[in-house]
Design an enzyme around this catalytic site. Structure first.
Site, PDB file in Angstrom:
ATOM      1  N   HIS A  25      53.571  47.154  21.744  1.00  0.00           N
ATOM      2  CA  HIS A  25      53.291  45.924  21.007  1.00  0.00           C
ATOM      3  C   HIS A  25      52.998  44.850  22.047  1.00  0.00           C
ATOM      4  CE1 HIS A  25      53.256  43.117  17.740  1.00  0.00           C
ATOM      5  NE2 HIS A  25      54.147  42.349  18.349  1.00  0.00           N
ATOM      6  N   HIS A  37      52.258  36.387  18.547  1.00  0.00           N
ATOM      7  CA  HIS A  37      51.767  37.761  18.418  1.00  0.00           C
ATOM      8  C   HIS A  37      51.246  37.959  17.006  1.00  0.00           C
ATOM      9  CE1 HIS A  37      55.556  39.386  16.396  1.00  0.00           C
ATOM     10  NE2 HIS A  37      55.875  38.157  16.718  1.00  0.00           N
ATOM     11  N   CYS A 115      47.372  44.032  17.837  1.00  0.00           N
ATOM     12  CA  CYS A 115      48.118  43.025  18.590  1.00  0.00           C
ATOM     13  C   CYS A 115      47.610  42.880  20.033  1.00  0.00           C
ATOM     14  CB  CYS A 115      49.613  43.339  18.578  1.00  0.00           C
ATOM     15  SG  CYS A 115      50.020  44.979  19.213  1.00  0.00           S
TER      16      CYS A 115
END
Length: 171
Positions: A25, A37, A115
């Site tokens: 991530h 994010h 992301c």
């Protein structure tokens, strides 16, 4: 004592890579212990198996979150992976753009708008995902290897199979 991953302090605009087992991530550090994010609405703080299911979502939100809430129990590192390719945008531009986008709902796609794409676009003005590039390369490699393997097996069958037919004819 040797430094650990957590001893390095991020600076505004740094890319934060968070290791979630089967994927990473990505977030961008925006100061005061916070990151920005992109995460599907069903993404759980700290990741986990439930977060993997969020990859099936087609919508996501741009979230400002405390770094430690996003990291959870996972490991992370500062990874400004494209600094050798692109000039990072100035920190104040990254902060301003992060504030402007916070809370927006955006399209989400593992292959075109994940992301990592978000984080690299915020830092460099270019949306790229090395995870996607790597997955495509591995997929293409497996596909080519499979095609080569099938080709070799077909050739071997043709060569050795025809020999059996000739032996049967001789008998």
């Amino acid at each position: 004592m040797a430094p650990t991953l957590f001893d390095e302090k991020p600076e505004i605009g740094d890319l934060i890579e968070i290791f979630r087992g089967t994927y990473q991530h990505w977030a961008v550090y925006i100061g005061d212990g916070h990151v920005i994010h992109v995460a599907p609405s069903n993404e759980q703080a700290g990741g986990g198996a439930y977060s993997m299911m969020s990859m099936l979502s087609d919508r996501a939100f741009i979230k400002k979150t405390e770094l430690w809430d996003v990291v959870g129990t996972n490991q992370y590192r500062i990874n400004n992976l494209l600094d050798d390719k692109y000039e990072p945008r100035p920190a104040h531009v990254i902060q301003r753009e992060a504030q402007r986008q916070e809370g927006q709902e955006v399209p989400f796609s593992v292959f075109q708008g994940n992301c990592e794409h978000f984080a690299t676009e915020l830092r460099y003005g270019k949306a790229e995902s090395r995870q996607v590039h790597h997955a495509v390369e591995v997929g293409v490699g497996v596909g080519v290897a499979t095609m080569i393997g099938v080709g070799v097996l077909a050739a071997a069958a043709a060569i050795f199979g025809s020999g059996r037919k000739e032996k049967k004819r001789e008998n």
